[in-house]
Motif scaffolding. Structure first.
Motif, PDB file in Angstrom:
ATOM      1  N   ASP A  12       0.903  -1.147  -0.088  1.00  0.00           N
ATOM      2  CA  ASP A  12       0.117  -0.017  -0.015  1.00  0.00           C
ATOM      3  C   ASP A  12       0.871   1.169   0.081  1.00  0.00           C
ATOM      4  N   GLN A  39      -1.837   2.426  -9.855  1.00  0.00           N
ATOM      5  CA  GLN A  39      -3.221   1.825  -9.181  1.00  0.00           C
ATOM      6  C   GLN A  39      -3.432   1.179  -8.228  1.00  0.00           C
ATOM      7  N   ARG A  40      -2.678  -0.065  -8.090  1.00  0.00           N
ATOM      8  CA  ARG A  40      -2.697  -1.019  -7.069  1.00  0.00           C
ATOM      9  C   ARG A  40      -2.408  -0.381  -5.767  1.00  0.00           C
ATOM     10  N   SER A  43      -5.198   1.759  -4.750  1.00  0.00           N
ATOM     11  CA  SER A  43      -6.459   1.113  -4.096  1.00  0.00           C
ATOM     12  C   SER A  43      -6.182   0.488  -2.753  1.00  0.00           C
ATOM     13  N   GLU A  44      -5.026   0.016  -2.616  1.00  0.00           N
ATOM     14  CA  GLU A  44      -4.731  -0.678  -1.088  1.00  0.00           C
ATOM     15  C   GLU A  44      -4.661   0.446   0.000  1.00  0.00           C
ATOM     16  N   PHE A  46      -6.262   2.993   0.540  1.00  0.00           N
ATOM     17  CA  PHE A  46      -7.774   2.849   1.360  1.00  0.00           C
ATOM     18  C   PHE A  46      -7.681   2.123   2.713  1.00  0.00           C
ATOM     19  N   ARG A  47      -7.244   0.932   2.605  1.00  0.00           N
ATOM     20  CA  ARG A  47      -7.322   0.140   3.594  1.00  0.00           C
ATOM     21  C   ARG A  47      -6.485   0.350   4.860  1.00  0.00           C
TER      22      ARG A  47
END
Length: 74
Positions: A12, A39-40, A43-44, A46-47
């Motif tokens: 992340d 992109q990965r 998106s990670e 946010f965790r």
């Protein structure tokens, strides 16, 4: 120590050794040129908010005050 407690390198975010400008430049170049990685990581990321958000923060403090194991906090 601080960022490594929050960011999982390559999952992340990207972590570099302090004051390693070559590593920082390489990471920036990698993010500029690798759309899928960018992109990965985005998106990670946010965790990270889920793990360290306000709700989790206060739930952990309540567990400390109640002397409950942190693992029981969800």
């Amino acid at each position: 120590s601080g960022p490594a407690e929050i960011i999982r390198n390559g999952v992340d975010g990207l972590l570099m050794p302090p004051e390693d400008t070559d590593a920082l430049a390489a990471a920036i170049e990698q993010l500029i040129t690798d759309d899928a990685l960018r992109q990965r990581l985005a998106s990670e990321a946010f965790r990270v908010v889920e793990r360290f958000g306000v709700e989790q923060y206060f739930a952990r403090w309540e567990a400390v005050l109640r002397r409950e194991p942190a693992e029981s906090v969800k």
